[in-house]
Design a protein around this motif. Structure first.
Motif, mmCIF file in Angstrom:
data_model
loop_
_atom_site.group_PDB
_atom_site.id
_atom_site.type_symbol
_atom_site.label_atom_id
_atom_site.label_comp_id
_atom_site.label_asym_id
_atom_site.label_seq_id
_atom_site.Cartn_x
_atom_site.Cartn_y
_atom_site.Cartn_z
ATOM 1 N N PHE A 196 42.358 -20.931 118.918
ATOM 2 C CA PHE A 196 42.172 -19.480 119.029
ATOM 3 C C PHE A 196 41.121 -18.985 118.041
ATOM 4 C CE2 PHE A 196 43.400 -15.044 118.115
ATOM 5 C CZ PHE A 196 43.304 -14.523 119.400
ATOM 6 N N TRP A 197 41.130 -19.527 116.814
ATOM 7 C CA TRP A 197 40.153 -19.098 115.815
ATOM 8 C C TRP A 197 38.852 -19.896 115.868
ATOM 9 C CZ3 TRP A 197 44.952 -18.811 112.388
ATOM 10 C CH2 TRP A 197 45.428 -17.482 112.315
ATOM 11 N N ASN A 198 38.785 -20.872 116.773
ATOM 12 C CA ASN A 198 37.561 -21.631 117.013
ATOM 13 C C ASN A 198 37.053 -22.341 115.760
ATOM 14 O OD1 ASN A 198 35.590 -22.512 118.883
ATOM 15 N ND2 ASN A 198 34.118 -21.016 118.097
ATOM 16 N N THR A 199 37.946 -23.057 115.086
ATOM 17 C CA THR A 199 37.550 -23.719 113.848
ATOM 18 C C THR A 199 36.568 -24.868 114.069
ATOM 19 O OG1 THR A 199 39.530 -25.113 113.977
ATOM 20 C CG2 THR A 199 39.660 -23.114 112.614
ATOM 21 N N ALA A 200 36.411 -25.326 115.304
ATOM 22 C CA ALA A 200 35.432 -26.377 115.601
ATOM 23 C C ALA A 200 34.043 -25.802 115.842
ATOM 24 C CB ALA A 200 35.872 -27.192 116.818
ATOM 25 N N GLY A 201 33.936 -24.474 115.868
ATOM 26 C CA GLY A 201 32.651 -23.823 116.111
ATOM 27 C C GLY A 201 32.462 -22.669 115.138
ATOM 28 N N THR A 202 32.023 -21.535 115.674
ATOM 29 C CA THR A 202 31.853 -20.337 114.851
ATOM 30 C C THR A 202 33.202 -19.660 114.661
ATOM 31 O OG1 THR A 202 29.607 -20.011 115.722
ATOM 32 C CG2 THR A 202 30.664 -18.127 114.634
ATOM 33 N N LEU A 203 33.627 -19.550 113.417
ATOM 34 C CA LEU A 203 34.935 -18.978 113.138
ATOM 35 C C LEU A 203 35.029 -17.543 113.650
ATOM 36 C CD1 LEU A 203 35.686 -20.150 109.480
ATOM 37 C CD2 LEU A 203 36.605 -21.084 111.606
ATOM 38 N N ARG A 204 36.176 -17.230 114.243
ATOM 39 C CA ARG A 204 36.424 -15.863 114.713
ATOM 40 C C ARG A 204 37.108 -15.095 113.579
ATOM 41 N NH1 ARG A 204 39.844 -15.698 119.644
ATOM 42 N NH2 ARG A 204 38.557 -13.999 120.436
ATOM 43 N N MET A 205 36.294 -14.606 112.665
ATOM 44 C CA MET A 205 36.813 -13.986 111.457
ATOM 45 C C MET A 205 37.580 -12.702 111.736
ATOM 46 S SD MET A 205 35.829 -16.201 109.227
ATOM 47 C CE MET A 205 36.191 -15.362 107.704
ATOM 48 N N ASP A 206 37.237 -12.021 112.813
ATOM 49 C CA ASP A 206 37.884 -10.738 113.110
ATOM 50 C C ASP A 206 39.027 -10.880 114.111
ATOM 51 O OD1 ASP A 206 36.238 -11.428 115.210
ATOM 52 O OD2 ASP A 206 35.492 -9.389 115.548
ATOM 53 N N ALA A 207 39.417 -12.108 114.419
ATOM 54 C CA ALA A 207 40.528 -12.334 115.346
ATOM 55 C C ALA A 207 41.819 -12.528 114.540
ATOM 56 C CB ALA A 207 40.263 -13.556 116.217
ATOM 57 N N THR A 208 42.934 -12.078 115.104
ATOM 58 C CA THR A 208 44.213 -12.183 114.402
ATOM 59 C C THR A 208 45.312 -12.714 115.322
ATOM 60 O OG1 THR A 208 45.021 -9.948 114.927
ATOM 61 C CG2 THR A 208 43.628 -10.186 112.960
ATOM 62 N N ILE A 209 46.313 -13.275 114.680
ATOM 63 C CA ILE A 209 47.545 -13.683 115.357
ATOM 64 C C ILE A 209 48.693 -12.951 114.670
ATOM 65 C CG2 ILE A 209 49.127 -15.584 115.837
ATOM 66 C CD1 ILE A 209 46.693 -17.470 115.877
ATOM 67 N N THR A 210 49.528 -12.309 115.459
ATOM 68 C CA THR A 210 50.705 -11.613 114.939
ATOM 69 C C THR A 210 51.942 -12.279 115.518
ATOM 70 O OG1 THR A 210 49.510 -9.523 114.725
ATOM 71 C CG2 THR A 210 51.919 -9.404 114.793
ATOM 72 N N GLU A 211 52.838 -12.693 114.638
ATOM 73 C CA GLU A 211 54.059 -13.398 115.048
ATOM 74 C C GLU A 211 55.291 -12.599 114.636
ATOM 75 O OE1 GLU A 211 51.881 -17.743 114.543
ATOM 76 O OE2 GLU A 211 52.817 -16.742 112.847
ATOM 77 N N PHE A 212 56.429 -12.945 115.268
ATOM 78 C CA PHE A 212 57.704 -12.262 114.978
ATOM 79 C C PHE A 212 57.696 -10.791 115.422
ATOM 80 C CE2 PHE A 212 59.324 -15.131 111.295
ATOM 81 C CZ PHE A 212 60.118 -15.848 112.179
#
Length: 248
Positions: A196-212
């Motif tokens: 989801f954050w694309n750590t193998a490419g260009t990091l998605r710095m403005d993307a978030t994951i919210t849990e719970f």
């Protein structure tokens, strides 16, 4: 109070007097939701010179300390700093707080010994809709999600293909009512977080994951305005209070 927003040339009306809070609070007076093998959160009055700073015990104010881990004890929003060597702060990278979101309900499907959310399920739920955020409610959706003890239970999670699909579809904010988008025990690979954050490419710095999160059954699937509020912690994750507003 009605407000109008514009998104992709479409206008939506929102009733700001009807918020739908989908967060889970810390509640030390009940069984608190918990995951990741640590004890419960604590809220207790500060002790000063042997006296508790608590109105009921003669102090002028209540003055509580709070001990918790956002990943284990409360609705929380995290950024890519959760899995990178450099600890990026969600407080620095989440700069917008209102997003057009799609609420979807999915019954995880069984694959071998696990229950998972697949790419196909998300494709069916989203169709050709263009959204900035997705709010995933899993079935069964019982109120005991707000007090569940998830450690060593192997909860449902997303397949890597599902996370890649959401990234490629342009979803920036992924919200789910589970302790993690990844398998509880996956040898630290965290394939969905990484995809989801694309750590193998260009990091998605403005993307978030919210849990719970917890989405009540009275909330219908469909399009909402999401207000994704976080506390100002300089940390990879922060306690958060996502609120939905119905749109017309």
């Amino acid at each position: 109070m009605l407000a109008t927003i514009k998104h992709n040339s479409k206008r939506y009306q929102i009733d700001l007097t009807q918020p739908i809070d989908i967060s889970i609070a810390i509640d030390v007076n009940a069984q608190n939701v918990n995951a990741w093998y640590i004890g419960p959160p604590k809220i207790y009055p500060e002790d000063f010179e042997g006296k508790k700073i608590k109105v009921s015990e003669g102090a002028a104010v209540n003055f509580n300390n709070i001990e918790f881990n956002p990943h284990s004890h409360i609705t929380h929003t995290e950024c890519v700093g959760h899995i990178t060597e450099e600890v990026h702060s969600v407080n620095q990278h989440l700069k917008r707080f209102f997003f057009l979101a799609e609420v979807v309900t999915i019954a995880p499907t069984k694959v071998e010994d696990d229950f998972v959310i697949t790419k196909k399920q998300l494709q069916f739920a989203l169709g050709n809709k263009k959204r900035e955020a997705i709010v995933i409610r899993t079935l069964p959706n019982l109120s005991d999600k707000k007090s569940a003890q998830y450690s060593n239970t192997n909860p449902p999670y997303l397949l890597e293909e599902a996370a890649i699909y959401l990234r490629e579809k342009g979803i920036k904010h992924l919200l789910i009512d589970l302790p993690s988008v990844d398998r509880e025990s996956d040898e630290g690979r965290l394939v969905c977080h990484n995809a989801f954050w694309n750590t193998a490419g260009t990091l998605r710095m403005d993307a978030t994951i919210t849990e719970f999160i917890f989405v009540p059954n009275t909330v219908e699937d469909g399009t909402y305005l999401l207000n994704l509020m976080i506390a100002p912690f300089e940390n990879d994750a922060s306690p958060s209070k996502p609120v939905l507003y119905r749109v017309e």
